[in-house]
Scaffold this motif. Structure first.
Motif, PDB file in Angstrom:
ATOM      1  N   SER A   1      -0.781  -7.011   3.191  1.00 61.21           N
ATOM      2  CA  SER A   1      -0.726  -7.445   4.570  1.00 61.21           C
ATOM      3  C   SER A   1      -0.237  -8.820   4.851  1.00 61.21           C
ATOM      4  O   SER A   1      -0.175  -9.454   5.829  1.00 61.21           O
ATOM      5  CB  SER A   1      -2.098  -7.359   4.354  1.00 61.21           C
TER       6      SER A   1
ATOM      7  N   TRP B   1      -6.140  -0.270   6.806  1.00 59.70           N
ATOM      8  CA  TRP B   1      -5.459  -1.601   6.339  1.00 59.70           C
ATOM      9  C   TRP B   1      -3.992  -1.219   7.580  1.00 59.70           C
ATOM     10  O   TRP B   1      -3.991  -2.317   8.205  1.00 59.70           O
ATOM     11  CB  TRP B   1      -3.809  -0.942   5.651  1.00 59.70           C
TER      12      TRP B   1
ATOM     13  N   SER C   1      -3.481  -9.918   9.914  1.00 60.53           N
ATOM     14  CA  SER C   1      -2.319  -9.833   9.117  1.00 60.53           C
ATOM     15  C   SER C   1      -1.319 -10.189   9.448  1.00 60.53           C
ATOM     16  O   SER C   1      -0.770  -9.575  10.795  1.00 60.53           O
ATOM     17  CB  SER C   1      -2.818  -8.723   7.883  1.00 60.53           C
TER      18      SER C   1
ATOM     19  N   LEU D   1      -2.125  -2.587  -1.314  1.00 66.35           N
ATOM     20  CA  LEU D   1      -1.596  -2.680   0.933  1.00 66.35           C
ATOM     21  C   LEU D   1      -2.687  -4.115   0.372  1.00 66.35           C
ATOM     22  O   LEU D   1      -2.283  -4.973   1.788  1.00 66.35           O
ATOM     23  CB  LEU D   1      -3.069  -1.816   1.147  1.00 66.35           C
ATOM     24  N   SER D   2      -3.472  -5.265   0.172  1.00 68.55           N
ATOM     25  CA  SER D   2      -3.774  -6.481   0.323  1.00 68.55           C
ATOM     26  C   SER D   2      -2.333  -7.433   0.064  1.00 68.55           C
ATOM     27  O   SER D   2      -2.138  -7.967   1.129  1.00 68.55           O
ATOM     28  CB  SER D   2      -5.210  -6.722  -0.517  1.00 68.55           C
TER      29      SER D   2
ATOM     30  N   ASP E   1      -5.903  -3.860  10.976  1.00 70.41           N
ATOM     31  CA  ASP E   1      -5.832  -5.519  10.207  1.00 70.41           C
ATOM     32  C   ASP E   1      -4.950  -5.595  11.396  1.00 70.41           C
ATOM     33  O   ASP E   1      -3.648  -6.304  11.387  1.00 70.41           O
ATOM     34  CB  ASP E   1      -5.651  -5.922   8.634  1.00 70.41           C
TER      35      ASP E   1
END
Length: 289
Positions: free
Chosen positions: A83, A249, A255, A79-80, A252
């Motif tokens: 983003s 997620w 992002s 997920l990071s 955010d």
């Protein structure tokens, strides 16, 4: 609020889609489309390969299989990485009380001449086909630019279960786009993720699947509590750990990957629909142990 989309100068627009909410307990059907460009996808490719290499992961990601320990361990890193992918994730959540979006009488008329191509479909399948085709076309009308090549990869479900159905879908979207897209596209191609042996498209489609699965669960929880008026998405205590993690997620807003969700509910009168833009709130969650 303006949401920036894929870059205007890109020669190719890439779109993947996945769908959820077909099980009997669901109160909403979810249709998610992720749009980016081939150049931006190249940066995502490096990120996602790094995640798979770090966790020695060779399995496919999907919302329903996140209970697997290996996938769950890799989820925050995936997920990071997602983003940092510039693009748009767009989800439409349709209340299952709504039988059709294409008639005010409460039932889709399969005898309409414009439905001749899919007249042999079951009514429920035809409705899903039309929703996906129209949502895809509306997004292309808003995010594509003149002379772009569009590459669309759909999840291989019943609306794209074989080559014939895939051709029916591609032809229908092309026809709908001709009336909605205000400019000429250089090319439009449609495929599925079925032949993706390297998991490149599968991982991109998994982002759509994560959104569709988590948002479908959240909206079903809110609906079961009788909550429809508030457009701010909250998490009920009964929500699964994977939904809570994915909502973090989705919340955010800073992002490069922007998340948009629209809920569609029955209106106060027959034949009227209510549309809401859902807003995500950041959540603080404990680290995965």
């Amino acid at each position: 609020r303006t949401t920036s989309g894929p870059e205007k100068s890109a020669a190719e627009l890439l779109m993947v889609s996945d769908y959820g909410g077909q099980h009997s307990e669901a109160r909403y059907e979810a249709y998610t489309f992720v749009l980016t460009t081939r150049r931006w996808w190249a940066s995502w490719e490096r990120e996602r390969r790094a995640v798979r290499g770090t966790f020695l992961l060779t399995r496919r990601f999907s919302f329903k299989n996140l209970n697997d320990d290996k996938r769950w361990e890799a989820l925050p890193a995936m997920l990071s990485a997602a983003s940092r992918l510039p693009g748009v994730s767009f989800t439409v959540l349709v209340n299952r009380c709504i039988k059709t979006l294409f008639s005010t009488t409460g039932a889709l008329d399969m005898k309409r001449p414009e439905l001749a191509r899919i007249a042999h479909y079951k009514r429920a399948s035809a409705e899903r086909f039309l929703r996906i085709a129209h949502f895809a076309s509306l997004l292309l009308a808003g995010f594509s630019h003149p002379d772009q090549q569009v590459l669309w990869f759909s999840d291989e479900d019943e609306i794209a279960a074989n080559q014939t159905r895939l051709e029916e879908l591609a032809t229908s979207v092309a026809e709908i786009c001709s009336g909605l897209v205000p400019h000429t596209l250089r090319d439009f191609r449609c495929g599925t993720t079925a032949s993706d042996v390297d998991l490149q498209l599968e991982d991109l489609a998994a982002l759509a699947d994560f959104s569709a699965g988590a948002l479908g669960e959240i909206m079903s929880s809110l609906d079961s509590l009788g909550i429809r008026s508030d457009s701010r998405v909250g998490v009920h205590t009964s929500s699964s750990a994977k939904t809570k993690r994915i909502l973090l997620w989705l919340s955010d807003s800073d992002s490069p990957l922007k998340h948009i969700a629209i809920a569609v509910d029955p209106g106060a009168q027959k034949g009227i629909l209510e549309f809401r833009r859902m807003v995500f709130q950041p959540l603080k969650l404990p680290a995965i142990s």
